[in-house]
Scaffold this active site. Structure first.
Site, PDB file in Angstrom:
ATOM      1  N   ILE A  80       0.839  -1.206   0.000  1.00  0.00           N
ATOM      2  CA  ILE A  80       0.000   0.000   0.000  1.00  0.00           C
ATOM      3  C   ILE A  80       0.877   1.260   0.000  1.00  0.00           C
ATOM      4  CG2 ILE A  80      -1.783   1.275   1.256  1.00  0.00           C
ATOM      5  CD1 ILE A  80      -2.709  -1.487   2.414  1.00  0.00           C
TER       6      ILE A  80
ATOM      7  N   SER B 106      -7.037  -1.298  11.074  1.00  0.00           N
ATOM      8  CA  SER B 106      -7.497  -2.485  10.351  1.00  0.00           C
ATOM      9  C   SER B 106      -8.905  -2.873  10.783  1.00  0.00           C
ATOM     10  CB  SER B 106      -6.551  -3.643  10.664  1.00  0.00           C
ATOM     11  OG  SER B 106      -7.098  -4.860  10.205  1.00  0.00           O
TER      12      SER B 106
ATOM     13  N   ALA C 160       4.259  -1.884   9.440  1.00  0.00           N
ATOM     14  CA  ALA C 160       3.729  -2.835  10.430  1.00  0.00           C
ATOM     15  C   ALA C 160       4.110  -4.234   9.980  1.00  0.00           C
ATOM     16  CB  ALA C 160       2.210  -2.724  10.515  1.00  0.00           C
TER      17      ALA C 160
ATOM     18  N   GLY D 282       8.931  -5.093   2.572  1.00  0.00           N
ATOM     19  CA  GLY D 282       8.943  -4.124   1.472  1.00  0.00           C
ATOM     20  C   GLY D 282      10.044  -4.450   0.481  1.00  0.00           C
TER      21      GLY D 282
ATOM     22  N   TYR E 208      -2.661  -8.995  16.449  1.00  0.00           N
ATOM     23  CA  TYR E 208      -2.554  -7.932  15.432  1.00  0.00           C
ATOM     24  C   TYR E 208      -3.689  -6.914  15.610  1.00  0.00           C
ATOM     25  CZ  TYR E 208      -2.942  -5.937  10.717  1.00  0.00           C
ATOM     26  OH  TYR E 208      -3.046  -5.091   9.642  1.00  0.00           O
TER      27      TYR E 208
HETATM   28  N1  LIG Z   1      -3.230  -5.218   2.996  1.00  0.00           N
HETATM   29  C1  LIG Z   1      -4.369  -5.153   3.689  1.00  0.00           C
HETATM   30  O1  LIG Z   1      -5.423  -5.647   3.254  1.00  0.00           O
HETATM   31  C2  LIG Z   1      -4.400  -4.459   5.028  1.00  0.00           C
HETATM   32  C3  LIG Z   1      -5.573  -4.540   5.796  1.00  0.00           C
HETATM   33  C4  LIG Z   1      -5.626  -3.908   7.023  1.00  0.00           C
HETATM   34  C5  LIG Z   1      -4.540  -3.163   7.462  1.00  0.00           C
HETATM   35  N2  LIG Z   1      -3.397  -3.113   6.715  1.00  0.00           N
HETATM   36  C6  LIG Z   1      -2.282  -2.303   7.229  1.00  0.00           C
HETATM   37  O2  LIG Z   1      -1.807  -1.462   6.170  1.00  0.00           O
HETATM   38  C7  LIG Z   1      -0.409  -1.222   6.345  1.00  0.00           C
HETATM   39  C8  LIG Z   1       0.329  -1.592   5.063  1.00  0.00           C
HETATM   40  O3  LIG Z   1       0.121  -2.975   4.801  1.00  0.00           O
HETATM   41  P1  LIG Z   1       0.603  -3.690   3.458  1.00  0.00           P
HETATM   42  O4  LIG Z   1      -0.459  -4.628   3.070  1.00  0.00           O
HETATM   43  O5  LIG Z   1       1.086  -2.668   2.492  1.00  0.00           O
HETATM   44  O6  LIG Z   1       1.817  -4.566   4.030  1.00  0.00           O
HETATM   45  P2  LIG Z   1       3.341  -4.646   3.565  1.00  0.00           P
HETATM   46  O7  LIG Z   1       3.961  -5.755   4.369  1.00  0.00           O
HETATM   47  O8  LIG Z   1       3.430  -4.720   2.092  1.00  0.00           O
HETATM   48  O9  LIG Z   1       3.917  -3.248   4.036  1.00  0.00           O
HETATM   49  C9  LIG Z   1       4.429  -3.005   5.341  1.00  0.00           C
HETATM   50  C10 LIG Z   1       5.752  -2.275   5.184  1.00  0.00           C
HETATM   51  O10 LIG Z   1       6.270  -1.983   6.491  1.00  0.00           O
HETATM   52  C11 LIG Z   1       7.667  -2.293   6.516  1.00  0.00           C
HETATM   53  N3  LIG Z   1       8.042  -2.572   7.901  1.00  0.00           N
HETATM   54  C12 LIG Z   1       7.664  -3.632   8.660  1.00  0.00           C
HETATM   55  N4  LIG Z   1       8.237  -3.560   9.871  1.00  0.00           N
HETATM   56  C13 LIG Z   1       8.971  -2.416   9.887  1.00  0.00           C
HETATM   57  C14 LIG Z   1       9.793  -1.778  10.855  1.00  0.00           C
HETATM   58  N5  LIG Z   1       9.982  -2.315  12.072  1.00  0.00           N
HETATM   59  N6  LIG Z   1      10.381  -0.617  10.533  1.00  0.00           N
HETATM   60  C15 LIG Z   1      10.224  -0.067   9.300  1.00  0.00           C
HETATM   61  N7  LIG Z   1       9.468  -0.625   8.341  1.00  0.00           N
HETATM   62  C16 LIG Z   1       8.849  -1.780   8.629  1.00  0.00           C
HETATM   63  C17 LIG Z   1       7.797  -3.490   5.582  1.00  0.00           C
HETATM   64  O11 LIG Z   1       9.112  -3.695   5.101  1.00  0.00           O
HETATM   65  C18 LIG Z   1       6.820  -3.107   4.475  1.00  0.00           C
HETATM   66  O12 LIG Z   1       7.455  -2.328   3.485  1.00  0.00           O
HETATM   67  C19 LIG Z   1       0.006  -2.035   7.564  1.00  0.00           C
HETATM   68  O13 LIG Z   1      -0.013  -1.182   8.686  1.00  0.00           O
HETATM   69  C20 LIG Z   1      -1.077  -3.080   7.682  1.00  0.00           C
HETATM   70  O14 LIG Z   1      -1.212  -3.559   9.001  1.00  0.00           O
HETATM   71  C21 LIG Z   1      -3.295  -3.745   5.511  1.00  0.00           C
END
Ligand SMILES: NC(=O)c1ccc[n+]([C@@H]2O[C@H](COP(=O)([O-])OP(=O)(O)OC[C@H]3O[C@@H](n4cnc5c(N)ncnc54)[C@H](O)[C@@H]3O)[C@@H](O)[C@H]2O)c1
Length: 329
Positions: free
Chosen positions: A28, A131, A89, A52, A154
């Protein structure tokens, strides 16, 4: 007047607005970074690249590799930023249940680290990812005023992030919008994602003529929201804070319920292949129904349009098959 989310003018000088995106190398976050760049902003990404990927990032992003739990790194990354989008996250329910403390450190500790830097820098506005997991097993359509009852570590940490955001405003004057994302899907999604990775998995199998196995009879429903719509919400949330600082909680969803079986059939229609569907064992603890109300977000942010599942699937499938080069998918 609404502060435009565009180039800031200072006399004759035109200065770029800088936004920090934590987790900007992820699914995202990288789409958000693209949208901000397209608006003419400077984008700074703080990411530890645990999930990422560099390939997700436009080379124009300023990249700071670091941990969102490291106060000095977060503060450095936020200096000079007009706002922070906090998406970093461990976005996995399974991992959060397995590594309770480790993921808590990132999912709640990292979030408070962001709020604390925002406070220290004079109240930088924060738009962050919560979320639908905060709702737990709500029956019917989940609205923001439902009593949260997370069923996973979570979800509990996301709820904690929301509560600390409330404190951030009351005690420290940090304005925020927390977005409760439902099942986000789109290009660049990791197929192992517990949210909507199922779409990529089904698409590959159906395209290859392989059978797909559902958990149970596939009657469990989800609210699938396309990533471009999520980005629109995030950007509109930041704009809203410029006008009306507060601590908001808003769903990001479509209000349309899709069963997993219907999803498989929709992918079959989009790929012009008849899916071979098999029922498999039900998954313990699987939520039977998840659908949100988009009404409050629509009213608050004035966002009326959401991408239909058919259109979103078409874009995703085109990117998966390489028919259309969607940015750096
Ligand atoms: N994808 C979904 O459907 C969904 C639904 C509900 C909530 N979310 C939330 O949206 C956000 C983005 O999710 P996403 O699907 O893009 O996931 P993703 O795993 O693709 O992105 C998360 C990013 O955070 C980085 N990261 C993780 N731990 C870290 C740390 N300690 N320090 C720095 N960077 C760190 C990762 O490297 C990654 O680039 C998150 O907070 C997730 O909980 C996503």
């Amino acid at each position: 007047m609404r502060a435009p989310l565009c180039l800031a003018h200072h006399g004759t000088e035109v200065r770029l607005t800088t936004y920090l995106v934590t987790g900007g190398a992820g699914f995202i976050g990288s789409h958000l970074a693209d949208a901000l760049l397209a608006e003419g902003h400077h984008v700074r990404v703080l990411d530890d690249f645990s999930t990422g990927r560099t390939e997700n990032l436009d080379p124009r992003c300023e990249v700071m590799r670091g941990d969102v739990c490291d106060p000095a790194a977060v503060r450095r990354a936020m200096v000079g930023a007009s706002g922070c989008f906090h998406l970093a996250a461990v976005a996995s329910v399974v991992r959060a249940n397995e590594d309770w403390l480790g993921t808590h450190r990132v999912n709640l500790g990292g979030t408070i680290t962001v709020y604390d830097a925002a406070r220290a820098l004079g109240g930088v506005p924060v738009v962050y990812a919560s979320s639908a997991a905060v709702y737990g097993n709500v029956s019917g359509v989940a609205r923001e005023d439902a009593t949260p009852a997370p069923r996973t570590a979570y979800g509990a940490d996301k709820l904690g992030s929301e509560q600390h955001a409330g404190v951030g405003l009351l005690v420290h004057g940090v304005a925020s919008v927390g977005f409760r994302f439902f099942n986000v899907y789109g290009p660049r999604q990791d197929p192992s994602s517990p949210y909507s990775g199922v779409i990529s998995i089904f698409a590959r199998a159906i395209g290859a003529g392989e059978p797909i196995t559902l958990h149970g009879d596939g009657s469990q429903t989800r609210d699938f929201v396309f990533v471009a719509d999520v980005v629109q919400h995030l950007v509109a949330g930041m704009q809203h804070l410029a006008d009306r600082p507060g601590a908001y909680l808003l769903n990001v969803c479509t209000g349309r319920e899709t069963s997993i079986r219907e999803l498989a059939e929709a992918i079959g229609v989009a790929t012009r292949r008849k899916p071979v569907i098999k029922d498999g064992p039900a998954r313990a603890g699987d939520i039977a129904q998840s659908v949100g109300s988009p009404r409050l977000a629509t009213i608050t942010l004035g966002l009326h349009e959401r991408t239909s599942l058919a259109d979103g699937l078409a874009t995703l499938l085109a990117s998966l098959s390489g028919q259309r080069s969607l940015e750096r998918v």
